[in-house]
Write an enzyme that holds these catalytic residues in place. Structure first.
Site, PDB file in Angstrom:
ATOM      1  N   ASN A   1     -12.962   3.155  -7.428  1.00 37.64           N
ATOM      2  CA  ASN A   1     -11.941   2.991  -7.376  1.00 37.64           C
ATOM      3  C   ASN A   1     -11.157   3.668  -5.954  1.00 37.64           C
ATOM      4  OD1 ASN A   1     -11.489   3.171 -10.275  1.00 37.64           O
ATOM      5  ND2 ASN A   1     -11.266   5.263 -10.626  1.00 37.64           N
ATOM      6  N   VAL A   2     -10.533   3.690  -5.372  1.00 33.65           N
ATOM      7  CA  VAL A   2      -9.705   3.709  -4.653  1.00 33.65           C
ATOM      8  C   VAL A   2      -8.144   5.422  -4.507  1.00 33.65           C
ATOM      9  CG1 VAL A   2      -9.632   1.752  -3.456  1.00 33.65           C
ATOM     10  CG2 VAL A   2      -7.915   1.711  -4.392  1.00 33.65           C
TER      11      VAL A   2
ATOM     12  N   ARG B   1       2.209   2.183  -3.820  1.00 31.31           N
ATOM     13  CA  ARG B   1       0.877   2.325  -4.340  1.00 31.31           C
ATOM     14  C   ARG B   1       1.095   3.298  -3.910  1.00 31.31           C
ATOM     15  NH1 ARG B   1      -4.177  -1.765  -3.753  1.00 31.31           N
ATOM     16  NH2 ARG B   1      -5.097  -0.069  -4.839  1.00 31.31           N
TER      17      ARG B   1
ATOM     18  N   TYR C   1       0.751  -1.067  -0.121  1.00 26.59           N
ATOM     19  CA  TYR C   1       0.185   0.184  -0.263  1.00 26.59           C
ATOM     20  C   TYR C   1       0.830   0.862  -0.078  1.00 26.59           C
ATOM     21  CZ  TYR C   1      -4.201  -2.320  -0.148  1.00 26.59           C
ATOM     22  OH  TYR C   1      -5.895  -3.319  -0.423  1.00 26.59           O
TER      23      TYR C   1
ATOM     24  N   HIS D   1     -15.097   1.098  -2.654  1.00 28.36           N
ATOM     25  CA  HIS D   1     -14.593   0.101  -2.175  1.00 28.36           C
ATOM     26  C   HIS D   1     -13.326   1.181  -1.349  1.00 28.36           C
ATOM     27  CE1 HIS D   1     -15.129  -2.513  -5.827  1.00 28.36           C
ATOM     28  NE2 HIS D   1     -15.626  -2.604  -5.097  1.00 28.36           N
TER      29      HIS D   1
ATOM     30  N   GLY E   1     -15.321   4.168 -17.617  1.00 29.68           N
ATOM     31  CA  GLY E   1     -13.895   3.274 -17.180  1.00 29.68           C
ATOM     32  C   GLY E   1     -13.765   1.964 -16.777  1.00 29.68           C
TER      33      GLY E   1
ATOM     34  N   SER F   1     -14.792  -2.279 -16.295  1.00 28.00           N
ATOM     35  CA  SER F   1     -15.127  -3.296 -17.013  1.00 28.00           C
ATOM     36  C   SER F   1     -16.185  -4.222 -16.687  1.00 28.00           C
ATOM     37  CB  SER F   1     -14.109  -4.586 -17.198  1.00 28.00           C
ATOM     38  OG  SER F   1     -13.783  -5.453 -15.843  1.00 28.00           O
TER      39      SER F   1
END
Ligand code: NAD
Ligand code: ZN
Length: 259
Positions: free
Chosen positions: A101-102, A69, A66, A129, A201, A203
């Site tokens: 998104n996070v 990221r 994390y 999320h 954006g 899937s």
């Protein structure tokens, strides 16, 4: 294409509307998706690290991932699509942005415009999320914004709860965990009341997020999809536009205010 853009603009001028976004909207900001090559970190797959079991086994390793990221995303800024969505949703109290998104980029974009909207309502956008830039206590569950660099060199240096001193964890929803009730309710309330739904954006393979668009459609909303590829939602979309989000989203969202 121009007819599609005109049609999308007309649909998205509805005041009751919901937008569902996924990692594709942040690609043009430089945030890697999980499915690309960049998604690989020391040959671990996200499914092996983003789980409660992985954190129980080795919290240091999970925090290290994390921290890495966060380091990447910290350098990224909202793009034209995040900004257009922020202004579009702030233009009308009936429009909600829901993201899987996070990366916190929708929140950053909202902050750019929120000053003028100091009086405007509830927590928006909804981060289904969670966020890389929030931490949650593993004992008392206290949450906080957490943007400082993480020292994951040992368990002793990992983030600790300011309230009770217990170990903190990233405030993100991991594989096998339930989504937070408040976020889910907010997203599905918006979907049920929507006359229009924009999907960008994603899937549409992760549940229950993808159901936000399905519920909106079943409740009578017309769907606009922006994605270079087709998805399971394409066949129920009224308009499907196969271009990158940063280029297209600003062109299809009617904006009341300039700037
Ligand atoms: P996904 O990786 O499954 O799908 C991404 C979609 O974006 C694809 O359909 C792709 O065609 C599309 N896309 C690629 N470039 C695009 C562009 N420029 N404009 C518009 N669309 C584009 O992503 P998902 O559906 O969000 O699901 C992945 C899961 O991974 C989510 O649960 C999410 O929380 C997590 N994740 C989040 C981030 C982030 O916060 N940015 C990054 C990686 C993964
Ligand atoms: Zn605590």
């Amino acid at each position: 294409m121009d007819a599609g853009i005109r049609r999308a603009r007309e649909i998205l001028s509805e005041d009751a509307a919901v937008a569902l976004t996924g990692s594709g909207i942040s690609v043009e900001s430089g945030v890697p998706t999980f499915r690309g090559e960049e998604g690989l970190w020391r040959r671990f797959r996200p499914e092996e690290l983003a789980t409660p079991a992985a954190f129980d086994r080795d919290p240091r390793l999970v925090w290290e991932w994390y921290a890495w990221r966060r380091g990447i995303v910290r350098e990224c800024r909202p793009n034209a699509a995040h900004r257009a969505l922020a202004r579009w949703s702030l233009d009308s109290g009936g429009r909600t942005v829901v993201s899987q998104n996070v990366d916190g980029l929708h929140v950053d974009a909202h902050r750019e415009f929120a000053d003028e909207e100091a009086a405007s309502g509830p927590d928006r956008p909804i981060e289904l999320h969670g966020s890389l830039f929030r931490a949650r206590c593993t004992a008392c569950r206290a949450r906080r914004r957490s943007t400082e660099p993480i020292d994951a060199s040992s368990v002793e240096t990992l983030p600790r709860c300011p309230e009770c001193g217990a170990l903190e964890r990233p405030d993100v929803v991991w594989f096998g965990e339930s989504l937070e009730r408040k976020a889910l309710d907010g997203a599905f309330d918006a979907a049920e009341g929507a006359r229009a739904c924009l999907v960008v954006g994603t899937s549409a393979r992760v549940q229950p997020a993808a159901s936000v668009a399905i519920v909106a459609s079943r409740s009578g909303a017309r769907l606009v999809e922006v994605n270079p590829e087709s998805t399971p939602l394409t066949r129920i979309a009224t308009v499907s536009l196969r271009r990158p989000a940063g280029e297209l989203v600003p062109r299809i969202l009617p904006q009341r205010r300039s700037g």
